[in-house]
Design a protein around this motif. Sequence first.
Motif, mmCIF file in Angstrom:
data_model
loop_
_atom_site.group_PDB
_atom_site.id
_atom_site.type_symbol
_atom_site.label_atom_id
_atom_site.label_comp_id
_atom_site.label_asym_id
_atom_site.label_seq_id
_atom_site.Cartn_x
_atom_site.Cartn_y
_atom_site.Cartn_z
ATOM 1 N N VAL A 134 0.876 -1.172 0.000
ATOM 2 C CA VAL A 134 0.000 0.000 0.000
ATOM 3 C C VAL A 134 0.912 1.219 0.000
ATOM 4 O O VAL A 134 1.616 1.479 0.979
ATOM 5 N N TYR A 135 0.941 1.956 -1.096
ATOM 6 C CA TYR A 135 1.825 3.108 -1.209
ATOM 7 C C TYR A 135 1.098 4.374 -0.745
ATOM 8 O O TYR A 135 -0.050 4.619 -1.139
ATOM 9 N N SER A 136 1.788 5.162 0.072
ATOM 10 C CA SER A 136 1.230 6.437 0.529
ATOM 11 C C SER A 136 2.379 7.367 0.882
ATOM 12 O O SER A 136 3.545 6.953 0.930
ATOM 13 N N THR A 137 2.052 8.613 1.146
ATOM 14 C CA THR A 137 3.054 9.528 1.680
ATOM 15 C C THR A 137 3.309 9.175 3.150
ATOM 16 O O THR A 137 2.487 8.497 3.792
ATOM 17 N N PRO A 138 4.431 9.625 3.727
ATOM 18 C CA PRO A 138 4.684 9.348 5.149
ATOM 19 C C PRO A 138 3.583 9.867 6.072
ATOM 20 O O PRO A 138 3.188 9.180 7.019
ATOM 21 N N GLY A 139 3.086 11.074 5.805
ATOM 22 C CA GLY A 139 2.029 11.623 6.658
ATOM 23 C C GLY A 139 0.770 10.785 6.624
ATOM 24 O O GLY A 139 0.126 10.555 7.656
ATOM 25 N N ASP B 132 1.190 -3.267 8.201
ATOM 26 C CA ASP B 132 2.465 -3.819 7.720
ATOM 27 C C ASP B 132 2.591 -3.720 6.204
ATOM 28 O O ASP B 132 3.688 -3.854 5.660
ATOM 29 N N SER B 133 1.473 -3.507 5.516
ATOM 30 C CA SER B 133 1.506 -3.443 4.056
ATOM 31 C C SER B 133 1.944 -2.073 3.538
ATOM 32 O O SER B 133 2.249 -1.933 2.345
ATOM 33 N N PHE B 134 1.993 -1.067 4.410
ATOM 34 C CA PHE B 134 2.271 0.295 3.952
ATOM 35 C C PHE B 134 3.742 0.470 3.577
ATOM 36 O O PHE B 134 4.644 0.025 4.283
ATOM 37 N N GLN B 135 3.967 1.122 2.452
ATOM 38 C CA GLN B 135 5.294 1.572 2.039
ATOM 39 C C GLN B 135 5.178 3.048 1.656
ATOM 40 O O GLN B 135 4.286 3.416 0.893
ATOM 41 N N THR B 136 6.049 3.878 2.199
ATOM 42 C CA THR B 136 5.905 5.314 1.990
ATOM 43 C C THR B 136 6.799 5.804 0.852
ATOM 44 O O THR B 136 7.890 5.281 0.625
ATOM 45 N N ARG B 137 6.287 6.819 0.172
ATOM 46 C CA ARG B 137 7.026 7.488 -0.893
ATOM 47 C C ARG B 137 6.837 9.001 -0.720
ATOM 48 O O ARG B 137 5.761 9.454 -0.357
ATOM 49 N N ALA B 138 7.865 9.757 -1.022
ATOM 50 C CA ALA B 138 7.834 11.210 -0.832
ATOM 51 C C ALA B 138 7.068 11.888 -1.963
ATOM 52 O O ALA B 138 6.891 11.331 -3.054
ATOM 53 N N PHE B 139 6.615 13.107 -1.702
ATOM 54 C CA PHE B 139 6.038 13.928 -2.759
ATOM 55 C C PHE B 139 7.081 14.155 -3.869
ATOM 56 O O PHE B 139 8.279 14.268 -3.598
ATOM 57 N N ASP B 140 6.593 14.239 -5.096
ATOM 58 C CA ASP B 140 7.420 14.605 -6.255
ATOM 59 C C ASP B 140 8.553 13.626 -6.537
ATOM 60 O O ASP B 140 9.550 13.994 -7.170
ATOM 61 N N SER B 141 8.412 12.386 -6.072
ATOM 62 C CA SER B 141 9.438 11.361 -6.315
ATOM 63 C C SER B 141 8.788 10.177 -7.029
ATOM 64 O O SER B 141 8.178 9.318 -6.379
#
Length: 461
Positions: free
Chosen positions: A88-93, A141-150
């Motif tokens: 599950v991809y999301s921003t850190p916030g 546990d499924s979450f993986q974070t990605r930054a804005f504009d990346s």
Amino acid sequence: MSGQHPPALQFLGATDTVTGSRYLVRSQNHRILVECGLFQGYKVLRDRNRTPLQVSPASVDAVVLTHAHLDHSGYIPALVRDGFRGPVYSTPGTAELCSLLLPDSGYLQEEEARYADRTESSTHHPPMPLYTAEDAVRSLDSFQTRAFDSPFLLPGGIEATFLPAGHILGAAQVHLALAGHTVHFTGDLGRRNDPLMYPPRDLGTTNVLVTESTYGNRTHPGGNPEAELGEIISRVAKRHGVIMIAAFAVGRAETVLLYLSRLLARHAIPAIPIYLNSPMAIDASGMYQRHREEHRLAQHDFEAMYRVAKPIRSADESKLLNLRGGPMIIISASGMLTGGRILHHLAAYGPDKRNAIILSGYQAGGTRGAALAEGGKHLRIYGQDVHIEAEVIQMEGLSAHADSNELLQWMQAAPQAPDMTYITHGEPDAADALRVRIKRQLGWKVRVPEHQESVSIENPR
């Protein structure tokens, strides 16, 4: 490659309703779910949560999440429990806020099932929650974070990018590039002049636009919401009333606290007791502090807004507030009165006309908040009919959603018109009103899709 289908987009939610955002993107025999939200409001919509997802959860390769509100994220625990094993991809916030919202959602559903069992008020025997708090914790546990504009890669060669959306902490627009085409999802767009969050990033070039339409048929009032809030508090405090502010625990609670701290600093409201009766909103404060780059607050504003109210954590402390009486201010969730501690305060103080209930944002059809906003005088709370005599004020100026004018202004920044714009995440009248404005004022191809409809990304119609 033989056997592969052209890229397609299917609307599994947020059509004919403002809740349940779910969009399935198919590319090179891979499946990506953008949003994974709960249906809320009318029972016919809530029942969709119990209907198996139109595709097997195990066949979904990844979920991409715009933000943490439950109408966008709240089905994730059920998806994972039923066999989804991808990221599950999301921003850190967003990931941090989901660590609060999803377990709380599971807990509340367990509570509702236990209540239905005790009162024999369910047609199911025994009544079961949609998912449990344990299911929700496991799904984190499924979450993986990605930054804005990346930009990052998804299965099927899809490139995804998170772009700032305003609205709440971590909220993003999602831009997908696949098979030589692009699809842009607004998520929930924030306001240009929000006191807390920065404005959403302007729309760039895209082939397909999928936009929300929560306020597609209206504009926010032009007055000063801080001044309006101060006037309400002063009026109700003068009659020794209780001001109950139904605030979404993430986002609106912070805005209300900010306004209260400013009003008190300039002595614009009486210094009556203020209570923040939302453990989730209390916990979210640290998250806003850790992500200072996403919001406008200076350090002194941030510190002042969290000093203004006494935090209430325990259930016993919450119950004592119902014995205290006014004048006082209680800020509590949920914002649409669908659950949470605010319901206990409504049962205690709603029947007294000296008191006031402030609805701090959008009220989806079928919710208790919508019933009050439309002038209803009776609420069903924990199996009892509660007669409401308290003054009811809906402060749409506190909303974190872009209104119709702001949505059009955001779209006008696009260098060129999309091949097609699909309007979702709005009640039918709001979605159609926005469709008309986009067609007439921008001259774009636009329509409102149907529930479960599938469209081509290469040749959208």
